[in-house]
Design a protein around this motif. Sequence first.
Motif, short mmCIF file in Angstrom:
data_model
loop_
_atom_site.label_atom_id
_atom_site.label_comp_id
_atom_site.label_asym_id
_atom_site.label_seq_id
_atom_site.Cartn_x
_atom_site.Cartn_y
_atom_site.Cartn_z
N TYR A 13 -45.54 -20.29 -99.83
CA TYR A 13 -46.94 -20.06 -100.18
C TYR A 13 -47.13 -18.95 -101.22
O TYR A 13 -48.23 -18.77 -101.73
CB TYR A 13 -47.74 -19.71 -98.92
N ILE B 21 -51.45 -35.11 -97.58
CA ILE B 21 -51.37 -33.65 -97.55
C ILE B 21 -51.51 -33.11 -98.96
O ILE B 21 -50.90 -33.62 -99.90
CB ILE B 21 -50.04 -33.19 -96.93
N VAL C 152 -56.20 -28.63 -92.64
CA VAL C 152 -54.92 -29.33 -92.68
C VAL C 152 -54.76 -30.24 -91.47
O VAL C 152 -54.28 -31.38 -91.58
CB VAL C 152 -53.75 -28.31 -92.75
N THR D 246 -43.00 -31.02 -92.59
CA THR D 246 -44.31 -31.67 -92.49
C THR D 246 -44.19 -33.19 -92.42
O THR D 246 -44.79 -33.84 -91.56
CB THR D 246 -45.19 -31.28 -93.70
N TYR E 178 -40.14 -26.79 -95.87
CA TYR E 178 -41.40 -27.01 -95.17
C TYR E 178 -41.96 -28.41 -95.44
O TYR E 178 -42.66 -28.97 -94.61
CB TYR E 178 -42.41 -25.94 -95.55
N THR F 160 -50.31 -26.75 -98.64
CA THR F 160 -49.41 -27.19 -97.58
C THR F 160 -48.25 -27.97 -98.18
O THR F 160 -48.47 -28.97 -98.86
CB THR F 160 -50.15 -28.07 -96.56
#
Length: 344
Positions: free
Chosen positions: A79, A286, A199, A129, A125, A290
């Motif tokens: 992030y 998404i 999210v 996800t 990540y 994210t």
Amino acid sequence: MTSPIGIEGGGTPVLVDGEPEPTKKPGEQQLVGRSPGQLMWIRFKRDRTGVISACVVIFFFAIGLLAPVISKLYGKNPYTVYADERPELFDSAGVPVQPNGGISGEFWFGLEPGNGYDVFTKLLYGIRTSLMISVAVTVAAVLTGILLGVTAGYLGGRTDYFISRVIDFLLAFPAQLFFIASMPVVISLFVSPTDETPVYVRVVALIAVQWFLGWMSLGRILRGTTLALREREFIEAAKVSGAPPWRIIRREILPNVVTPLLVQGTYLLPNFVTAEAGLSFLGVGIVEPTPDWGQMFSKASTELVMQNDITYMFFPGISMIIFVVAFNLLGDSVRDAFDPKSAR
């Protein structure tokens, strides 16, 4: 009358037709029967392709589950916008100054052009996800397929007719177009168009939309298997003994549909992974910030990345190819282990 004959070490042998039962010789191994599950496991372990594929699949799930731990040890997160925090790493167009997308000892997979996210942690990540969503969809689809497929096959009659027509109707839907068109509709049921979508709402919508059109193939296979099992002698014996339908389904039917269930489950999950990635690629799944596998493909297809950092596509592309191929090969190996007569 024949009397028992004593043996060395004490004890009395059992007489069979007046002759003592043969005793086991020293060092002789007694043959032990194996269950179908044990035979399946032995055949699977002999399949090198299946074992390697299983190790690859386990590796992907492990790095997905351990993504926060790996990220902490690595010292970065997906992030952080390095284009703002360390602008010296980028040129005026937002492209990493160092070659190959900024790959270095500090940034193992380089930096993303534009915002400058760390590619390594974003991939970790993103895998997390995509696998989390796909596993949830697979579990929901399998449970629905078991419930409706076995029910239709066992009860038959009007129940079978109604469920079969529902399956036929849903199979007529063009899945990908339905996913794309229905995602905004499902999201609008939870969030106003003027508000930012959380999210978790997008995750729930992705699971619901893919589940809606994802269980029918498994349901139809289980229906056919149950129809064949329903006519077997052990099912008739259970009915004659007075066992209720739920007990027959739970104790007699379900254990005998494990084979198609596992095989189809190993094919469903990679399909859901690619479907979820496709929706995120098109911008209806998404979205940033994210991390997501499909979102990385979407970013890699932009003009800025295609012209200046072709290596950015390499990491998510190769990782997804390896995962999908390994899972499909695992499905073939599981099928062959359950049914050694089948040929690839």
